[in-house]
Motif scaffolding. Structure first.
Motif, PDB file in Angstrom:
ATOM      1  N   ASP A   3       0.815  -1.215   0.000  1.00 23.29           N
ATOM      2  CA  ASP A   3       0.000   0.000   0.000  1.00 23.29           C
ATOM      3  C   ASP A   3       0.849   1.266   0.000  1.00 23.29           C
ATOM      4  O   ASP A   3       0.317   2.358  -0.033  1.00 23.29           O
ATOM      5  CB  ASP A   3      -0.940  -0.005   1.210  1.00 23.29           C
ATOM      6  CG  ASP A   3      -2.061  -1.013   1.039  1.00 23.29           C
ATOM      7  OD1 ASP A   3      -2.391  -1.343  -0.120  1.00 23.29           O
ATOM      8  OD2 ASP A   3      -2.598  -1.468   2.057  1.00 23.29           O
ATOM      9  N   LEU A  63      -2.457   1.879 -12.691  1.00 23.60           N
ATOM     10  CA  LEU A  63      -2.195   1.263 -11.395  1.00 23.60           C
ATOM     11  C   LEU A  63      -3.498   0.997 -10.654  1.00 23.60           C
ATOM     12  O   LEU A  63      -3.667  -0.060 -10.036  1.00 23.60           O
ATOM     13  CB  LEU A  63      -1.267   2.161 -10.577  1.00 23.60           C
ATOM     14  CG  LEU A  63      -0.853   1.665  -9.194  1.00 23.60           C
ATOM     15  CD1 LEU A  63      -0.161   0.317  -9.264  1.00 23.60           C
ATOM     16  CD2 LEU A  63       0.049   2.693  -8.518  1.00 23.60           C
ATOM     17  N   ASP A  64      -4.455   1.912 -10.730  1.00 23.97           N
ATOM     18  CA  ASP A  64      -5.748   1.722 -10.066  1.00 23.97           C
ATOM     19  C   ASP A  64      -6.481   0.503 -10.619  1.00 23.97           C
ATOM     20  O   ASP A  64      -7.046  -0.289  -9.863  1.00 23.97           O
ATOM     21  CB  ASP A  64      -6.631   2.960 -10.215  1.00 23.97           C
ATOM     22  CG  ASP A  64      -6.103   4.144  -9.411  1.00 23.97           C
ATOM     23  OD1 ASP A  64      -5.339   3.929  -8.441  1.00 23.97           O
ATOM     24  OD2 ASP A  64      -6.446   5.284  -9.755  1.00 23.97           O
ATOM     25  N   TRP A  66      -5.077  -2.110 -12.125  1.00 24.41           N
ATOM     26  CA  TRP A  66      -4.311  -3.294 -11.720  1.00 24.41           C
ATOM     27  C   TRP A  66      -4.662  -3.694 -10.287  1.00 24.41           C
ATOM     28  O   TRP A  66      -4.895  -4.863 -10.001  1.00 24.41           O
ATOM     29  CB  TRP A  66      -2.818  -3.032 -11.862  1.00 24.41           C
ATOM     30  CG  TRP A  66      -1.990  -4.238 -11.536  1.00 24.41           C
ATOM     31  CD1 TRP A  66      -1.445  -4.556 -10.327  1.00 24.41           C
ATOM     32  CD2 TRP A  66      -1.618  -5.298 -12.426  1.00 24.41           C
ATOM     33  NE1 TRP A  66      -0.760  -5.741 -10.424  1.00 24.41           N
ATOM     34  CE2 TRP A  66      -0.856  -6.204 -11.692  1.00 24.41           C
ATOM     35  CE3 TRP A  66      -1.873  -5.540 -13.771  1.00 24.41           C
ATOM     36  CZ2 TRP A  66      -0.325  -7.365 -12.276  1.00 24.41           C
ATOM     37  CZ3 TRP A  66      -1.343  -6.680 -14.342  1.00 24.41           C
ATOM     38  CH2 TRP A  66      -0.583  -7.578 -13.597  1.00 24.41           C
ATOM     39  N   ARG A  67      -4.691  -2.720  -9.408  1.00 26.49           N
ATOM     40  CA  ARG A  67      -5.024  -3.001  -8.003  1.00 26.49           C
ATOM     41  C   ARG A  67      -6.428  -3.555  -7.862  1.00 26.49           C
ATOM     42  O   ARG A  67      -6.669  -4.448  -7.045  1.00 26.49           O
ATOM     43  CB  ARG A  67      -4.847  -1.755  -7.148  1.00 26.49           C
ATOM     44  CG  ARG A  67      -3.403  -1.429  -6.879  1.00 26.49           C
ATOM     45  CD  ARG A  67      -3.273  -0.200  -6.025  1.00 26.49           C
ATOM     46  NE  ARG A  67      -1.932  -0.096  -5.467  1.00 26.49           N
ATOM     47  CZ  ARG A  67      -1.446   1.001  -4.934  1.00 26.49           C
ATOM     48  NH1 ARG A  67      -2.201   2.085  -4.847  1.00 26.49           N
ATOM     49  NH2 ARG A  67      -0.232   1.024  -4.456  1.00 26.49           N
ATOM     50  N   HIS A  70      -6.215  -7.159  -9.180  1.00 29.33           N
ATOM     51  CA  HIS A  70      -5.253  -8.020  -8.485  1.00 29.33           C
ATOM     52  C   HIS A  70      -5.130  -7.576  -7.022  1.00 29.33           C
ATOM     53  O   HIS A  70      -4.099  -7.012  -6.630  1.00 29.33           O
ATOM     54  CB  HIS A  70      -3.884  -7.943  -9.152  1.00 29.33           C
ATOM     55  CG  HIS A  70      -3.886  -8.320 -10.590  1.00 29.33           C
ATOM     56  ND1 HIS A  70      -4.184  -7.426 -11.594  1.00 29.33           N
ATOM     57  CD2 HIS A  70      -3.670  -9.500 -11.191  1.00 29.33           C
ATOM     58  CE1 HIS A  70      -4.120  -8.054 -12.750  1.00 29.33           C
ATOM     59  NE2 HIS A  70      -3.821  -9.315 -12.539  1.00 29.33           N
ATOM     60  N   PRO A  71      -6.154  -7.826  -6.211  1.00 35.93           N
ATOM     61  CA  PRO A  71      -6.099  -7.382  -4.810  1.00 35.93           C
ATOM     62  C   PRO A  71      -4.953  -8.049  -4.052  1.00 35.93           C
ATOM     63  O   PRO A  71      -4.608  -9.204  -4.322  1.00 35.93           O
ATOM     64  CB  PRO A  71      -7.445  -7.804  -4.251  1.00 35.93           C
ATOM     65  CG  PRO A  71      -8.042  -8.743  -5.232  1.00 35.93           C
ATOM     66  CD  PRO A  71      -7.357  -8.556  -6.537  1.00 35.93           C
ATOM     67  N   ALA A  72      -4.368  -7.290  -3.167  1.00 33.55           N
ATOM     68  CA  ALA A  72      -3.265  -7.819  -2.329  1.00 33.55           C
ATOM     69  C   ALA A  72      -3.808  -8.890  -1.395  1.00 33.55           C
ATOM     70  O   ALA A  72      -4.942  -8.787  -0.928  1.00 33.55           O
ATOM     71  CB  ALA A  72      -2.634  -6.690  -1.535  1.00 33.55           C
TER      72      ALA A  72
END
Length: 73
Positions: A3, A63-64, A66-67, A70-72
């Motif tokens: 994060d 990036l938004d 992708w996040r 693909h959640p952490a």
């Protein structure tokens, strides 16, 4: 990805990343594997070209996005 504020992968660049360049080297990675480089607006094109010339570039997304996709863990 953590994060923390991610930074561009271009050598010497310390600007916040806004793009994810998803790639793989078919000689080393399975087809579904994706490695990532991060890019700021200024370096998006040059990093993309570097990967594309080698046949490694698979996708460029914000990036938004992708996040979200693909959640952490």
């Amino acid at each position: 990805m953590s994060d923390e504020s991610p930074i561009c992968s271009a050598k010497g660049c310390r600007v916040a990343a806004v793009w994810v360049l998803a790639w793989n080297n078919p000689k080393l990675h399975t087809p579904e594997r994706r490695k990532t480089w991060l890019a700021c607006d200024e370096h998006r094109e040059s990093l993309s070209q570097f990967l594309a010339v080698r046949g490694f570039l698979k996708d460029v997304v914000s990036l938004d996005t992708w996040r979200a996709d693909h959640p952490a863990p």
